[in-house]
Design an enzyme around this catalytic site. Structure first.
Site, PDB file in Angstrom:
ATOM      1  N   ASP A   1       9.878  -3.353  -4.459  1.00 38.67           N
ATOM      2  CA  ASP A   1      10.887  -3.515  -3.405  1.00 38.67           C
ATOM      3  C   ASP A   1      10.370  -4.395  -2.270  1.00 38.67           C
ATOM      4  O   ASP A   1      11.097  -5.233  -1.738  1.00 38.67           O
ATOM      5  CB  ASP A   1      11.311  -2.148  -2.846  1.00 38.67           C
ATOM      6  CG  ASP A   1      12.258  -1.424  -3.797  1.00 38.67           C
ATOM      7  OD1 ASP A   1      12.856  -2.091  -4.658  1.00 38.67           O
ATOM      8  OD2 ASP A   1      12.395  -0.194  -3.667  1.00 38.67           O
TER       9      ASP A   1
ATOM     10  N   ARG B   1       9.226   3.340 -13.801  1.00 35.20           N
ATOM     11  CA  ARG B   1       8.844   4.745 -13.775  1.00 35.20           C
ATOM     12  C   ARG B   1      10.089   5.565 -13.561  1.00 35.20           C
ATOM     13  O   ARG B   1      10.772   5.407 -12.557  1.00 35.20           O
ATOM     14  CB  ARG B   1       7.862   4.930 -12.617  1.00 35.20           C
ATOM     15  CG  ARG B   1       6.816   5.946 -12.858  1.00 35.20           C
ATOM     16  CD  ARG B   1       5.788   5.899 -11.770  1.00 35.20           C
ATOM     17  NE  ARG B   1       6.331   6.131 -10.442  1.00 35.20           N
ATOM     18  CZ  ARG B   1       5.606   6.541  -9.415  1.00 35.20           C
ATOM     19  NH1 ARG B   1       4.327   6.761  -9.560  1.00 35.20           N
ATOM     20  NH2 ARG B   1       6.146   6.731  -8.236  1.00 35.20           N
TER      21      ARG B   1
ATOM     22  N   THR C   1      11.013  12.093 -14.215  1.00 41.09           N
ATOM     23  CA  THR C   1       9.869  12.533 -15.032  1.00 41.09           C
ATOM     24  C   THR C   1       8.558  11.842 -14.637  1.00 41.09           C
ATOM     25  O   THR C   1       7.487  12.295 -15.024  1.00 41.09           O
ATOM     26  CB  THR C   1      10.122  12.205 -16.508  1.00 41.09           C
ATOM     27  OG1 THR C   1      10.181  10.767 -16.638  1.00 41.09           O
ATOM     28  CG2 THR C   1      11.430  12.804 -17.003  1.00 41.09           C
TER      29      THR C   1
HETATM   30  C1  PRP Z   1       5.519   0.608  -9.884  1.00 42.49           C
HETATM   31  C2  PRP Z   1       4.245  -0.198 -10.006  1.00 42.49           C
HETATM   32  C3  PRP Z   1       3.689   0.272 -11.319  1.00 42.49           C
HETATM   33  C4  PRP Z   1       4.084   1.727 -11.331  1.00 42.49           C
HETATM   34  C5  PRP Z   1       2.900   2.536 -10.937  1.00 42.49           C
HETATM   35  O1  PRP Z   1       6.530   0.066 -10.635  1.00 42.49           O
HETATM   36  O2  PRP Z   1       4.451  -1.581  -9.929  1.00 42.49           O
HETATM   37  O3  PRP Z   1       4.219  -0.408 -12.437  1.00 42.49           O
HETATM   38  O4  PRP Z   1       5.126   1.894 -10.358  1.00 42.49           O
HETATM   39  O5  PRP Z   1       3.162   3.894 -11.078  1.00 42.49           O
HETATM   40  P1  PRP Z   1       2.410   4.785 -12.163  1.00 42.49           P
HETATM   41  O6  PRP Z   1       0.971   4.411 -12.100  1.00 42.49           O
HETATM   42  O7  PRP Z   1       2.671   6.184 -11.675  1.00 42.49           O
HETATM   43  O8  PRP Z   1       3.023   4.522 -13.503  1.00 42.49           O
HETATM   44  P2  PRP Z   1       8.031   0.668 -10.605  1.00 42.49           P
HETATM   45  O9  PRP Z   1       8.177   1.703 -11.672  1.00 42.49           O
HETATM   46  O10 PRP Z   1       8.361   1.070  -9.200  1.00 42.49           O
HETATM   47  O11 PRP Z   1       8.898  -0.558 -11.074  1.00 42.49           O
HETATM   48  P3  PRP Z   1       9.182  -1.963 -10.331  1.00 42.49           P
HETATM   49  O12 PRP Z   1       7.889  -2.750 -10.332  1.00 42.49           O
HETATM   50  O13 PRP Z   1      10.219  -2.578 -11.189  1.00 42.49           O
HETATM   51  O14 PRP Z   1       9.650  -1.678  -8.931  1.00 42.49           O
HETATM   52  N1  URA Z   2       4.767   2.431  -7.346  1.00 44.19           N
HETATM   53  C1  URA Z   2       4.736   1.773  -6.161  1.00 44.19           C
HETATM   54  O1  URA Z   2       5.344   0.700  -6.028  1.00 44.19           O
HETATM   55  N2  URA Z   2       4.063   2.340  -5.143  1.00 44.19           N
HETATM   56  C2  URA Z   2       3.390   3.483  -5.273  1.00 44.19           C
HETATM   57  O2  URA Z   2       2.776   3.939  -4.285  1.00 44.19           O
HETATM   58  C3  URA Z   2       3.441   4.154  -6.505  1.00 44.19           C
HETATM   59  C4  URA Z   2       4.113   3.592  -7.531  1.00 44.19           C
END
Ligand code: PRP
Ligand code: URA
Length: 209
Positions: free
Chosen positions: A203, A104, A108
């Site tokens: 994380d 994400r 944005t």
């Molecule tokens: C997190 C989570 C989802 C997303 C959810 O991933 O695992 O994929 O955010 O957010 P959304 O519903 O608003 O799209 P992140 O982008 O943090 O990536 P990561 O798993 O690599 O840490």
């Molecule tokens: N991604 C995460 O890992 N946690 C949240 O709460 C939202 C998006």
């Protein structure tokens, strides 16, 4: 409209609360996510079709049930979705595993794709997209759209925690995709994190913060 299933089994609720706690270590977080994913896989696969098969017990021949129909694919959204794969596979060991890399964009909040590798025969498979967090729903919606481009018509979404905004987004973009969650939380904060949620799932899973 798609179905929303909240897996409210007491063991799932208990383990989810343990995961939310700030003091939960990465090791414990991984173990708990793995265990909850197994319980959730049980619910997600509840409507798999059965067929009659003949078996021979030590006593006699009989006709009993076995799973019929389409084979399964699990598609974790990287990174955090990886934490839900092993628990699922422990119940469905023959499922194929695809990967979709999305993150994400912190400015944005839109999902950015960086990797995709899916089984070749996606059109024949019942597919479960797994990602612990359904926040705005942007990432999950993009992952589902991508899988649909591979002619896959039978898709479910399995998340640990969802915000109402994320559920609404999936139900609007993909009314054919049923959603399975262990908890529906209150809202999103200004950074689009789920409240109360559990923080950043990737994380916490991998100990990167
Ligand atoms: C997190 C989570 C989802 C997303 C959810 O991933 O695992 O994929 O955010 O957010 P959304 O519903 O608003 O799209 P992140 O982008 O943090 O990536 P990561 O798993 O690599 O840490
Ligand atoms: N991604 C995460 O890992 N946690 C949240 O709460 C939202 C998006």
């Amino acid at each position: 409209m798609s179905k929303l299933v909240v897996v409210d089994h007491p063991l799932v609720q208990h383990k989810l609360t343990l995961m939310r706690r700030t003091e939960c270590s990465s090791k414990e977080f991984r173990e708990l996510l793995n265990e909850i994913s197994m319980f959730m896989a049980y619910e997600v696969t509840r409507d798999l079709p059965l067929k009659d098969v003949e078996v021979e017990t030590p006593i006699c021949k009989t006709v009993k049930k076995m799973i019929a129909g389409r084979k399964l694919a699990i598609v974790p959204v990287l990174r955090a979705g990886l934490g839900m794969v092993d628990g699922f596979l422990s119940l469905v060991p023959n499922a194929k595993v695809g990967h979709i890399g999305l993150y994400r964009d912190p400015q944005t909040m839109e999902p950015v794709e960086y990797y995709c590798k899916l089984p070749a025969d996606m059109e024949e498979r019942e597919t479960v997209v797994v990602d612990p967090m359904l926040a705005t729903g942007g990432s999950a919606s993009a992952a589902v759209s991508f899988i649909k481009k591979h002619n896959c018509k039978h898709i479910k979404l399995m998340c640990l925690i969802a915000a109402p905004e994320g559920i609404e987004r999936i139900q609007k973009d993909h009314p054919d995709v049923d959603i399975y969650v262990a908890g529906v939380d209150e809202c999103l904060n200004d950074h689009c994190y789920i409240v109360p949620g559990l923080g950043d799932a990737g994380d916490r899973l991998f100990g990167t913060k």
